[in-house]
Design an enzyme around this catalytic site. Structure first.
Site, short mmCIF file in Angstrom:
data_model
loop_
_atom_site.label_atom_id
_atom_site.label_comp_id
_atom_site.label_asym_id
_atom_site.label_seq_id
_atom_site.Cartn_x
_atom_site.Cartn_y
_atom_site.Cartn_z
N SER A 137 -30.28 -0.24 -48.93
CA SER A 137 -29.44 0.90 -49.38
C SER A 137 -29.18 2.04 -48.35
CB SER A 137 -30.32 1.75 -50.49
OG SER A 137 -31.61 2.12 -50.17
N LYS A 189 -26.35 0.95 -61.37
CA LYS A 189 -25.30 0.69 -60.35
C LYS A 189 -24.18 0.25 -60.90
CE LYS A 189 -28.80 1.70 -56.88
NZ LYS A 189 -29.83 2.17 -57.75
N HIS A 225 -28.64 -3.23 -54.92
CA HIS A 225 -27.51 -2.80 -54.36
C HIS A 225 -26.70 -4.42 -54.14
CE1 HIS A 225 -28.33 1.43 -53.64
NE2 HIS A 225 -29.34 1.02 -53.45
#
Length: 385
Positions: A179, A237, A207
């Protein structure tokens, strides 16, 4: 710590340029936010990679689900669960090509819950040096021995696997996309080492989903590989909601439901949250080229604009663009100057990253417009150095 020592500790944190405070911001679109005083910003510190938080179909799904209540009322094993969560688990399992999936309240709690439940006395966890804090903390609370290998260094990992005695199960755990640097773990050699040492491979794809892979399925799809034992992910996310999940075999997910304390003793997420994530996942599955094309065009465009401005960005294939400044106070000052000109950037400092590597972490999303990207590059160029 004694309570009377807190003021001096806070003072030391501030002197080092590491003091943090919460600042209110209301997102009016997936790329723009407003402060309480009405000042508007273009936001580049969000992980809403695909802009799903403000996608019409996702918001409509949330409105339909709110008739079932704003909260769930209890833990899933004691109070039952809203239908949307079981449907979402099936959809996530299919999306990740796994037998099953189990949902936790946050991505952070997923890593804690998986490692705490599976790794015990006699086991050894081999953890990448730059793994997310949730993995680090999951390792800490497990009763397993923890061995840290140099970041993405497969020679170091191979040496440690060979040299470290293990009476029980070996676990290798890594982020898929890291990240703070935006780089991707070396999955093929990890799979080879997993097979050689009969290890359980855990990859946190928080991610990765919606960002890498031909259809946004993450690290395994990026490398066109299979064989990851447990794929950890998040709903907060690219899927525009809140929560986390672990996708794995049916035996592993059933074990987690029965043993993992963060799952057992947490009130489950609501129907609204489950419906939102499910709608976002279906949109990604139905239109992968649309969302991925937007994200990749925006990322390439922003990289080009920053390059033109003479601002160095670490190389990588993701939409995380780290700009290393080094000094903590200079990093804060740069982020502040850009903020005053309407651009929100993350100033990342120790202990999140090693000392001397403080950075701006800029995240590009599919929701940013070309004008917003250009405006941000102009502001960043003006304040650089």
């Amino acid at each position: 710590m004694k309570l009377q020592d807190i003021p001096s500790a806070l003072s030391a944190i501030a002197d080092e340029g590491r003091f943090r405070r919460v600042e209110d911001l209301r997102m009016v679109t997936a790329s723009r936010g407003i402060r309480r005083d009405g000042k508007e910003y273009i936001v580049f510190n969000s992980n809403d990679y695909l802009g799903m938080t403000h996608e019409g179909e996702v918001m409509a799904a949330a409105r339909r689900a709110v008739i079932y209540g704003t909260g769930s009322g209890g833990a899933r094993l004691t109070s039952g669960a809203v239908f949307e969560l079981s449907e979402l688990e099936k959809a996530l399992a299919a999306f990740k090509h796994a037998e099953d999936a189990v949902i936790f309240n946050t991505g952070y709690m997923t890593n804690l819950g998986v490692l705490y439940a599976l790794a015990g006395k006699g086991d050894v966890i081999f953890s990448d040096a730059l793994n997310h804090a949730s993995i680090v903390d999951g390792c800490r609370i497990s009763k397993a021995r923890v061995v840290v290998y140099a970041h993405s260094d497969m020679e170091d990992l191979a040496r440690l696997l060979a040299e470290t005695p293990c009476e029980g199960q070996r676990f290798i755990v890594t982020d898929g996309v890291f990240s703070m640097d935006g780089d991707i773990c070396p999955l093929p050699p990890l799979l080879s080492l997993k097979k050689k040492y009969e290890a359980c491979l855990i990859v946190d794809d928080a991610h990765g989903v919606g960002v890498i892979g031909d259809t946004g399925r993450g690290t395994a799809e990026y490398y066109h590989e299979s064989g990851i034992d447990i794929q950890v992910g998040t709903l907060s996310k690219s899927l525009g909601a809140e929560g986390g999940y672990a996708a794995a075999s049916k035996e592993i997910t059933d074990y987690l439901r029965n043993v993992s304390r963060p799952f057992i003793f947490s009130t489950s997420i609501s129907a609204v949250t489950g419906a939102s994530a499910l709608a976002a996942l279906r949109l990604l599955e139905e239109n992968p080229s649309l969302y991925m094309r937007r994200l990749r065009f925006n990322t390439a465009y922003m990289k080009a604009k920053l390059s033109e401005a003479g601002i160095p960005v670490l190389p990588g294939d993701t939409s995380i663009l780290p700009i290393i400044i080094g000094d903590e106070k200079q990093t804060l000052a740069y982020a502040k100057a850009c903020r005053e000109d309407g651009i929100l950037l993350s100033a990342i400092r120790p202990p999140t990253v090693p000392a001397g590597t403080s950075r701006i972490r800029l995240t590009v999303t599919a929701a940013h417009t070309k004008d917003e990207l250009g405006r941000a590059a102009e502001v960043m160029k003006r304040h650089w150095r």
